[in-house]
Design an enzyme around this catalytic site. Structure first.
Site, PDB file in Angstrom:
ATOM      1  N   GLY A   1      27.512  -1.336 -72.263  1.00  0.00           N
ATOM      2  CA  GLY A   1      28.461  -0.649 -71.410  1.00  0.00           C
ATOM      3  C   GLY A   1      27.880   0.593 -70.762  1.00  0.00           C
TER       4      GLY A   1
ATOM      5  CB  SER B   1      13.188   5.715 -78.228  1.00  0.00           C
ATOM      6  OG  SER B   1      12.936   4.898 -77.091  1.00  0.00           O
ATOM      7  CB  ALA B   2      17.498   3.533 -75.546  1.00  0.00           C
TER       8      ALA B   2
ATOM      9  CG  ASP C   1      19.470  -2.907 -80.213  1.00  0.00           C
ATOM     10  OD1 ASP C   1      18.277  -3.177 -79.977  1.00  0.00           O
ATOM     11  OD2 ASP C   1      20.315  -2.702 -79.324  1.00  0.00           O
TER      12      ASP C   1
END
Length: 473
Positions: free
Chosen positions: A201, A317-318, A314
């Protein structure tokens, strides 16, 4: 009985504690089967077939409760406690019914006419998928004694955090539209509300009572239909309701009305580690000491998840966010799974999920194990050292995880010193070598050769202490 429960409460809002109490009544002698065959669709047809019943039966061999899993699945629709109590009473399961709504007659819960109307009016526009078509989100675990640590009493080698149900705010979608400027898609730097893309999203900045928050509006995609997105939406709520830690992102609330799925979090002023390493929007480069502290914080968050038998699936770094003090916060728990039997065993799934540049070999085969998180974290450590993105089509090799082969190959000219981020100041080769060696251990192709997160955290802490001592000199 939860005093906040009414006949209109959605089944998905029944606490895990109460679900477990219901399972004590319904799991013995397979009493849950009397419930499952009574559950109907809007058109009056059975919601679950005998095939589904056999699938639920198979959960017993995994040490999981069929009752809890049934409520998890049924709860993805807008079915209510009143409907469940009606079914329990119609099957003479009065003790279980009284656990939910004590001293309530069948007529007081819902009459047949009321049930028919409410079922037609409140049936979710986000349909429940059949059990064989998707993974069921597992129930959260009871808090293990060894990991249920008290944040107000910091001790050596302990982590602040606790498990237990937390109250989240249910927002109206109209309220979230208001605080985000109608989800203004202009970037915040251009006067809008858009912070960027999050897991499944778009994330917007808003203000609640002058407090900044981040609102993630989930959007269905070609490879992520609405019903699958809904499962991940509730998985994230379930995880962050049960698990709380300094290094996990704080959830404020959620919204499900107007057929829109939104999650509301505490605002992270410094964005993601991915963006900060890239010095996005002119942000200054992170120093070596800051990077080590970020690595330690992220490792603490992951170690806490694993300690409480959850696998993130998951890690990247994001998905590691930074608050105003650059404290690392693990985020995006839509893919998180609880380990079977509350152990660190390997599970299997037919649906491979995650981000390719971070995925362990076994994850590509559908295995779900904490060691896959360790592998992904190894890639994050390489990003912290180099400042490079995890994947670059114009780079050889494309994946950052494969650069280690060039560094370790004596026939290649690339050295660790060459690999280090040129924008970074204050680093020492001995410390960098320790982190690089740790990253390589995390990235071992054989999962049994990788360290567990507790060992990873311990090694990073050793480097942090050395860096701190040298900076004080």
């Amino acid at each position: 009985m939860d005093k906040s429960l009414t006949s209109a409460t959605y089944i998905r809002n029944i606490s895990y504690r109460l679900r477990r109490q219901l399972s004590d009544f319904l799991d013995p002698q397979d009493t849950w089967k009397e419930v499952i065959v009574s559950i109907r669709k809007r058109n009056g047809e059975p919601r679950y077939s005998q095939h589904h019943v056999r699938r639920f039966e198979g959960l017993v061999a995994q040490g999981r409760s069929p009752t809890v899993e049934l409520l998890n699945d049924w709860g993805t629709s807008n079915s209510t406690v009143g409907e469940l109590v009606d079914i329990l009473k119609s099957n003479k399961l009065l003790a279980a019914a009284d656990l939910l709504l004590p001293n309530t007659t069948v007529e007081e819960v819902t009459s047949p006419e009321t049930l028919q109307i409410s079922s037609a009016e409140t049936h979710s526009a986000l349909p429940t998928r059949l059990l064989e078509e998707r993974e069921l989100p597992p129930p959260p675990p009871p808090p293990p004694v060894s990991c249920n640590l008290q944040p107000q009493i910091p001790q050596e080698d302990t982590e602040p955090g606790h498990t237990g149900e937390l109250e989240l705010t249910s927002f109206l979608y109209s309220e979230l539209k208001r605080i985000t400027g109608d989800f203004d898609d202009r970037s915040t730097s251009n006067g809008g509300s858009r912070l960027g893309e999050g897991g499944f999203g778009t994330v917007y900045k808003g203000f609640l009572d002058n407090r900044p928050v981040a609102v993630k509006k989930l959007n269905p995609m070609d490879d992520m239909p609405m019903d699958t997105l809904q499962v991940q939406f509730y998985q994230e709520i379930q995880t962050l309701t049960v698990l709380k830690h300094e290094n996990l992102v704080d959830m404020v609330g959620f919204s499900t009305d107007e057929q829109q799925l939104c999650l509301v979090y505490a605002f992270m002023a410094n964005g993601s580690v991915l963006d900060r390493l890239a010095c996005l929007e002119g942000s200054p480069p992170l120093s070596w000491q800051q990077r080590c502290l970020i690595a330690e914080g992220a490792a603490r968050g992951l170690e806490y998840l694993h300690c409480n038998h959850h696998i993130h699936r998951d890690v990247k770094s994001a998905n590691i966010l930074l608050d105003e003090n650059l404290v690392a916060k693990i985020s995006d728990f839509g893919l998180t799974r609880a380990s079977a039997n509350q152990t660190s065993t390997t599970m299997m799934t037919e649906r491979v999920v995650g981000t390719c540049a971070y995925m362990a070999p076994e994850a590509l085969r559908g295995e779900i194990t904490p060691k896959s998180d360790v592998f992904s974290f190894g890639v994050v450590l390489l990003e912290i050292l180099s400042g490079l993105p995890p994947s670059d089509e114009n780079r050889e090799p494309q994946f950052l995880m494969d650069v280690r082969y060039d560094i370790d190959d004596e026939d290649e000219a690339l050295t660790l010193e060459d690999f280090m981020d040129k924008k970074m100041r204050g680093w020492h080769l001995s410390h960098a070598t320790n982190i690089y060696s740790l990253a390589c251990n995390c990235l071992h192709d054989r999962k049994n050769r990788r360290p567990v997160m507790k060992q990873v955290l311990s090694e990073i802490r050793g480097v942090v202490k050395s860096v701190s001592l040298e900076s004080d000199v």
